[in-house]
Design a protein around this motif. Structure first.
Motif, PDB file in Angstrom:
ATOM      1  N   ILE A 108      43.946  41.775  19.196  1.00 49.68           N
ATOM      2  CA  ILE A 108      43.870  40.404  19.697  1.00 49.68           C
ATOM      3  C   ILE A 108      44.902  39.551  18.983  1.00 49.68           C
ATOM      4  CG2 ILE A 108      42.393  38.389  20.039  1.00 49.68           C
ATOM      5  CD1 ILE A 108      39.976  40.215  19.906  1.00 49.68           C
ATOM      6  N   TYR A 109      45.784  38.927  19.770  1.00 51.73           N
ATOM      7  CA  TYR A 109      46.729  37.949  19.246  1.00 51.73           C
ATOM      8  C   TYR A 109      46.152  36.549  19.470  1.00 51.73           C
ATOM      9  CZ  TYR A 109      50.500  41.391  18.749  1.00 51.73           C
ATOM     10  OH  TYR A 109      51.279  42.465  18.358  1.00 51.73           O
ATOM     11  N   TYR A 110      45.905  35.812  18.388  1.00 46.44           N
ATOM     12  CA  TYR A 110      45.492  34.419  18.486  1.00 46.44           C
ATOM     13  C   TYR A 110      46.756  33.558  18.466  1.00 46.44           C
ATOM     14  CZ  TYR A 110      40.689  35.893  17.606  1.00 46.44           C
ATOM     15  OH  TYR A 110      39.442  36.487  17.712  1.00 46.44           O
ATOM     16  N   VAL A 111      47.022  32.894  19.597  1.00 44.41           N
ATOM     17  CA  VAL A 111      48.276  32.140  19.747  1.00 44.41           C
ATOM     18  C   VAL A 111      47.996  30.658  19.575  1.00 44.41           C
ATOM     19  CG1 VAL A 111      49.282  33.902  21.226  1.00 44.41           C
ATOM     20  CG2 VAL A 111      47.991  32.042  22.260  1.00 44.41           C
ATOM     21  N   GLY A 112      49.065  29.849  19.609  1.00 42.45           N
ATOM     22  CA  GLY A 112      48.934  28.413  19.410  1.00 42.45           C
ATOM     23  C   GLY A 112      48.248  27.721  20.578  1.00 42.45           C
ATOM     24  N   GLY A 113      47.750  26.526  20.300  1.00 45.18           N
ATOM     25  CA  GLY A 113      47.096  25.729  21.337  1.00 45.18           C
ATOM     26  C   GLY A 113      45.589  25.754  21.291  1.00 45.18           C
ATOM     27  N   SER A 114      45.006  26.267  20.198  1.00 37.27           N
ATOM     28  CA  SER A 114      43.548  26.325  20.096  1.00 37.27           C
ATOM     29  C   SER A 114      42.985  24.954  19.711  1.00 37.27           C
ATOM     30  CB  SER A 114      43.123  27.371  19.066  1.00 37.27           C
ATOM     31  OG  SER A 114      43.630  27.028  17.788  1.00 37.27           O
ATOM     32  N   HIS A 115      41.693  24.788  19.949  1.00 41.39           N
ATOM     33  CA  HIS A 115      41.044  23.522  19.626  1.00 41.39           C
ATOM     34  C   HIS A 115      39.589  23.788  19.252  1.00 41.39           C
ATOM     35  CE1 HIS A 115      38.923  19.687  20.530  1.00 41.39           C
ATOM     36  NE2 HIS A 115      39.996  19.159  19.967  1.00 41.39           N
ATOM     37  N   LEU A 116      39.164  23.246  18.106  1.00 43.11           N
ATOM     38  CA  LEU A 116      37.787  23.356  17.629  1.00 43.11           C
ATOM     39  C   LEU A 116      37.253  21.951  17.356  1.00 43.11           C
ATOM     40  CD1 LEU A 116      39.297  26.105  16.492  1.00 43.11           C
ATOM     41  CD2 LEU A 116      37.130  26.387  15.298  1.00 43.11           C
ATOM     42  N   SER A 117      35.957  21.793  17.502  1.00 40.35           N
ATOM     43  CA  SER A 117      35.330  20.503  17.229  1.00 40.35           C
ATOM     44  C   SER A 117      33.881  20.713  16.818  1.00 40.35           C
ATOM     45  CB  SER A 117      35.404  19.579  18.463  1.00 40.35           C
ATOM     46  OG  SER A 117      34.801  20.198  19.583  1.00 40.35           O
ATOM     47  N   VAL A 118      33.381  19.786  15.964  1.00 37.12           N
ATOM     48  CA  VAL A 118      31.995  19.807  15.509  1.00 37.12           C
ATOM     49  C   VAL A 118      31.302  18.571  16.071  1.00 37.12           C
ATOM     50  CG1 VAL A 118      30.478  19.712  13.498  1.00 37.12           C
ATOM     51  CG2 VAL A 118      32.540  21.112  13.420  1.00 37.12           C
ATOM     52  N   TRP A 119      30.101  18.780  16.658  1.00 36.67           N
ATOM     53  CA  TRP A 119      29.374  17.717  17.341  1.00 36.67           C
ATOM     54  C   TRP A 119      27.968  17.571  16.741  1.00 36.67           C
ATOM     55  CZ3 TRP A 119      31.315  15.327  22.015  1.00 36.67           C
ATOM     56  CH2 TRP A 119      32.569  15.804  22.411  1.00 36.67           C
ATOM     57  N   TYR A 120      27.513  16.326  16.748  1.00 37.22           N
ATOM     58  CA  TYR A 120      26.131  16.040  16.365  1.00 37.22           C
ATOM     59  C   TYR A 120      25.509  15.181  17.457  1.00 37.22           C
ATOM     60  CZ  TYR A 120      22.190  13.705  14.133  1.00 37.22           C
ATOM     61  OH  TYR A 120      20.940  13.181  13.858  1.00 37.22           O
ATOM     62  N   THR A 121      24.503  15.708  18.127  1.00 28.67           N
ATOM     63  CA  THR A 121      23.765  15.040  19.216  1.00 28.67           C
ATOM     64  C   THR A 121      24.698  14.339  20.207  1.00 28.67           C
ATOM     65  OG1 THR A 121      23.500  13.011  17.938  1.00 28.67           O
ATOM     66  CG2 THR A 121      21.759  14.688  17.746  1.00 28.67           C
ATOM     67  N   GLY A 122      25.715  15.077  20.676  1.00 25.39           N
ATOM     68  CA  GLY A 122      26.612  14.544  21.692  1.00 25.39           C
ATOM     69  C   GLY A 122      27.746  13.699  21.171  1.00 25.39           C
ATOM     70  N   THR A 123      27.881  13.531  19.855  1.00 23.05           N
ATOM     71  CA  THR A 123      28.970  12.750  19.268  1.00 23.05           C
ATOM     72  C   THR A 123      29.875  13.672  18.481  1.00 23.05           C
ATOM     73  OG1 THR A 123      27.552  10.793  19.088  1.00 23.05           O
ATOM     74  CG2 THR A 123      29.549  10.825  17.750  1.00 23.05           C
ATOM     75  N   LYS A 124      31.164  13.591  18.739  1.00 23.41           N
ATOM     76  CA  LYS A 124      32.121  14.446  18.032  1.00 23.41           C
ATOM     77  C   LYS A 124      32.403  13.862  16.650  1.00 23.41           C
ATOM     78  CE  LYS A 124      36.308  14.625  19.601  1.00 23.41           C
ATOM     79  NZ  LYS A 124      37.487  14.973  20.446  1.00 23.41           N
ATOM     80  N   LEU A 125      32.166  14.691  15.609  1.00 26.29           N
ATOM     81  CA  LEU A 125      32.390  14.242  14.243  1.00 26.29           C
ATOM     82  C   LEU A 125      33.815  14.519  13.773  1.00 26.29           C
ATOM     83  CD1 LEU A 125      29.055  15.447  12.561  1.00 26.29           C
ATOM     84  CD2 LEU A 125      29.615  13.157  13.439  1.00 26.29           C
ATOM     85  N   CYS A 126      34.335  15.724  14.047  1.00 21.43           N
ATOM     86  CA  CYS A 126      35.666  16.103  13.581  1.00 21.43           C
ATOM     87  C   CYS A 126      36.200  17.229  14.457  1.00 21.43           C
ATOM     88  CB  CYS A 126      35.641  16.518  12.101  1.00 21.43           C
ATOM     89  SG  CYS A 126      34.382  17.750  11.741  1.00 21.43           S
ATOM     90  N   GLU A 127      37.504  17.510  14.329  1.00 19.97           N
ATOM     91  CA  GLU A 127      38.141  18.539  15.149  1.00 19.97           C
ATOM     92  C   GLU A 127      39.326  19.125  14.411  1.00 19.97           C
ATOM     93  OE1 GLU A 127      39.432  16.674  18.724  1.00 19.97           O
ATOM     94  OE2 GLU A 127      40.508  15.060  17.687  1.00 19.97           O
ATOM     95  N   GLY A 128      39.798  20.304  14.909  1.00 17.79           N
ATOM     96  CA  GLY A 128      40.927  20.995  14.293  1.00 17.79           C
ATOM     97  C   GLY A 128      41.382  22.144  15.186  1.00 17.79           C
ATOM     98  N   SER A 129      42.057  23.118  14.582  1.00 16.31           N
ATOM     99  CA  SER A 129      42.601  24.244  15.348  1.00 16.31           C
ATOM    100  C   SER A 129      42.593  25.508  14.485  1.00 16.31           C
ATOM    101  CB  SER A 129      44.023  23.942  15.823  1.00 16.31           C
ATOM    102  OG  SER A 129      44.888  23.722  14.723  1.00 16.31           O
ATOM    103  N   LEU A 130      42.741  26.651  15.180  1.00 20.78           N
ATOM    104  CA  LEU A 130      42.830  27.945  14.490  1.00 20.78           C
ATOM    105  C   LEU A 130      44.282  28.274  14.173  1.00 20.78           C
ATOM    106  CD1 LEU A 130      39.884  28.310  15.650  1.00 20.78           C
ATOM    107  CD2 LEU A 130      40.442  30.723  15.884  1.00 20.78           C
ATOM    108  N   PRO A 131      44.540  29.016  13.106  1.00 18.22           N
ATOM    109  CA  PRO A 131      45.908  29.471  12.842  1.00 18.22           C
ATOM    110  C   PRO A 131      46.279  30.611  13.798  1.00 18.22           C
ATOM    111  CG  PRO A 131      44.415  30.388  11.217  1.00 18.22           C
ATOM    112  CD  PRO A 131      43.593  29.440  12.044  1.00 18.22           C
TER     113      PRO A 131
END
Length: 255
Positions: free
Chosen positions: A139-162
């Motif tokens: 598996i090649y993990y390429v650019g353009g990924s997106h991650l986010s952490v949510w609490y009860t429907g509200t996004k607290l923070c976000e980032g990406s995978l290498p």
């Protein structure tokens, strides 16, 4: 004394003529008698050929140009689907693909404070474990990924995978930094403090990760892994390593 009337016997020729005259068939008015005999016997009617009856087939309707194009398009699509099905069957039986597995293990809060402008700033370090159970697929993990952490429907923070390559039967632990800000967060902070006092803060992690699969030496087209993880933590204190409990991740992919 008057002369006695003499009776003379008929001669043979006169008798024959009288007989023939008496036996000659009468001819109806409006018709003509032929001296040559019966005209139907002299000139018989022409022979006619009897052809057996067979029901005629209805004329074929010519397909319009649109119908022909539609038929060709449907045929090409069916052929393409058959080819793709054969390729998928070959890949399945030869490489025996298995879905990768992900889990959110722990996190550490590096920043979590409310500013005077009522803005909540949050920064988290999240540890995620990615497992590739395949023996013949990388598996090649390429650019353009997106991650986010949510609490009860509200996004607290976000980032990406290498970007990295994960080999066969490999397990990789990723330490990701996620950061974000939330406006008008007074009510959000109060809700988090109340959940912390109860000992269970529910969190959701969402990931959209583009990848490319490697089958032997062949790299396939780009796919997207969609991962949703659900878990809870007992506290939300800054600087403390927090274990994520009851982590359940759901995985699916799309082209």
């Amino acid at each position: 004394m008057a002369d006695h009337q003499r009776i003379h016997p008929l001669q043979d020729s006169d008798a024959a003529a009288t007989y023939n005259k008496a036996t000659t068939p009468l001819v109806a008015r409006g018709s003509f008698r032929s001296d040559s005999g019966d005209p139907e016997r002299q000139h018989p009617p022409p022979l006619t050929r009897i052809v057996p009856y067979s029901p005629s087939k209805p004329p074929r309707r010519r397909c319009s140009c649109f119908k022909k194009c539609l038929c060709w398009t449907i045929s090409l699509l069916l052929i393409l689907l058959i080819i793709l099905g054969i390729l998928a069957a070959i890949i399945f039986f030869v490489f025996q693909p298995k879905l990768p597995k992900y889990s959110a293990d722990s996190m550490r809060i590096t920043q979590f404070n409310l500013t005077n402008s009522n803005i909540l700033s949050a920064s988290l370090n999240v540890n995620i474990t990615a497992r590739n159970p395949n023996e013949k697929i990388g598996i090649y993990y390429v650019g353009g990924s997106h991650l986010s952490v949510w609490y009860t429907g509200t996004k607290l923070c976000e980032g990406s995978l290498p970007e990295f390559y994960q080999g066969h039967r490999n397990t990789t632990v990723l330490s990701l930094t996620l950061a974000g800000q939330t406006d008008n967060a007074t009510g959000l902070l109060q809700s988090l403090q109340a959940a912390q006092q109860s000992g269970s803060v529910p969190l959701n992690l969402r990931a959209n990760v583009p990848v490319r699969l490697k089958l032997g030496r062949l790299k396939l087209m780009k796919l997207k892994f969609l991962v949703k993880c659900r878990g809870d933590v007992h506290t939300f204190r800054q600087g403390e390593v927090i274990r994520i409990r009851d982590s359940i991740c759901k995985f699916r992919f799309r082209v």
